[in-house]
Design an enzyme around this catalytic site. Structure first.
Site, PDB file in Angstrom:
ATOM      1  N   HIS A  76     -34.517  58.627 -27.876  1.00 53.89           N
ATOM      2  CA  HIS A  76     -34.410  60.212 -27.792  1.00 53.89           C
ATOM      3  C   HIS A  76     -33.945  60.736 -28.994  1.00 53.89           C
ATOM      4  CE1 HIS A  76     -34.348  59.910 -23.162  1.00 53.89           C
ATOM      5  NE2 HIS A  76     -33.538  59.125 -23.326  1.00 53.89           N
TER       6      HIS A  76
ATOM      7  N   CYS B 151     -38.164  56.592 -22.729  1.00 52.77           N
ATOM      8  CA  CYS B 151     -36.977  56.207 -21.745  1.00 52.77           C
ATOM      9  C   CYS B 151     -37.442  56.340 -20.247  1.00 52.77           C
ATOM     10  CB  CYS B 151     -35.805  56.976 -21.686  1.00 52.77           C
ATOM     11  SG  CYS B 151     -34.190  56.200 -21.400  1.00 52.77           S
TER      12      CYS B 151
HETATM   13  N1  GLN Z   1     -32.515  56.221 -15.728  1.00 58.28           N
HETATM   14  C1  GLN Z   1     -32.933  55.355 -16.694  1.00 58.28           C
HETATM   15  C2  GLN Z   1     -31.804  54.294 -17.180  1.00 58.28           C
HETATM   16  O1  GLN Z   1     -30.626  54.575 -17.005  1.00 58.28           O
HETATM   17  C3  GLN Z   1     -33.548  56.307 -17.697  1.00 58.28           C
HETATM   18  C4  GLN Z   1     -32.457  57.098 -18.517  1.00 58.28           C
HETATM   19  C5  GLN Z   1     -33.214  57.691 -19.672  1.00 58.28           C
HETATM   20  O2  GLN Z   1     -34.165  58.290 -19.564  1.00 58.28           O
HETATM   21  N2  GLN Z   1     -32.193  58.225 -20.597  1.00 58.28           N
HETATM   22  O3  GLN Z   1     -32.060  53.376 -17.541  1.00 58.28           O
END
Ligand code: GLN
Length: 237
Positions: free
Chosen positions: A189, A92
């Site tokens: 995740h 992510c």
């Molecule tokens: N800030 C990024 C987004 O919302 C990554 C979020 C995350 O790592 N879950 O796209």
């Protein structure tokens, strides 16, 4: 042999149990009698050049901001490792920053390090939920996604998988994540590795391959992991 695992920014980039990925790598090695050492990288630390596996998790926009400068500082070291086929998994927030940039909903561009040929821009709504993808190399992979970023693949990146349920890179083209050499970037995740032991073992095998020709990984009883995978796959989006 001892496998050195580089864990990037464990304090800043660790959403939805991403740290569990490192535990999974360590445990699956330990169960086979393979020694490991985890090197936790925080801003200002040097990058050793004998790293065997790189891992980096997700993080909120504000935390991506916090590590942006240091990431740029270590970019050449990371590039060298990835070009040398060091197996790498980035989730992510760090997936986005292993690409060219992440543009937040306020229009701020957080610069990435261009290892994976992708660009990301925040969309109007967050893409949240359980996700199932199919991959050629690891079969069905399950996880949980929560991101505003919409990621587009460039020419040099191949998708990690095809979305069966969920949003993936952008909710539009059914691609999920990206592959470059032995580097996987993904929105999954969960953490991803405990429920997808094939991906974990692929990372371990690729790491050992750099030390031995044609290594074989001892078979582990994955009945609990496979049950967790099945439950996750059956959940509604
Ligand atoms: N800030 C990024 C987004 O919302 C990554 C979020 C995350 O790592 N879950 O796209």
């Amino acid at each position: 042999m001892k496998l050195k695992i580089l864990h990037l920014y464990p304090k800043e980039m660790n959403l939805y149990g991403d740290h569990g990925n490192v535990l999974t790598l360590v445990k699956r090695c330990e169960w086979r009698g393979i020694k490991t050492e985890v090197i936790e990288h925080e801003p200002g630390d040097p990058i050793p050049d004998d790293i065997d596996i790189i891992f980096g998790g997700g993080g909120q926009d504000s935390n991506q901001n916090k590590i942006e400068d240091d990431l740029r500082h270590i970019a050449m070291d990371l590039k060298k490792l990835v070009e040398n086929n060091v197996p790498t998994l980035v989730i992510c927030g760090l997936y986005q920053l292993f690409g060219d940039y992440f543009e937040t909903s306020e229009g701020q561009k957080i610069k990435g390090i261009n290892i994976i040929d992708v660009t990301t821009k925040a969309g109007p709504e967050r893409l949240i939920g359980n996700i199932v993808i199919s991959t050629a190399e690891y079969g069905e992979v399950v996880g949980y996604e929560n991101h505003s970023g919409l990621t587009k693949l460039g020419e040099k990146a191949k998708p990690f998988g095809t979305v069966i349920k969920g949003y993936g890179n952008n909710g539009d083209d059914f691609t999920e994540g990206a592959r470059y050499k032995n580097c996987i970037g993904t929105y999954l995740h969960g953490p991803i590795l405990p429920k997808n032991p094939r991906v974990a073992d692929w990372l371990i095998l690729k790491a050992i391959e750099r030390h031995q020709t044609k290594p074989k990984l001892e078979h582990l009883n994955d009945s609990i992991e496979n049950r967790a995978h099945k439950v996750a796959a059956s959940r509604p989006q």
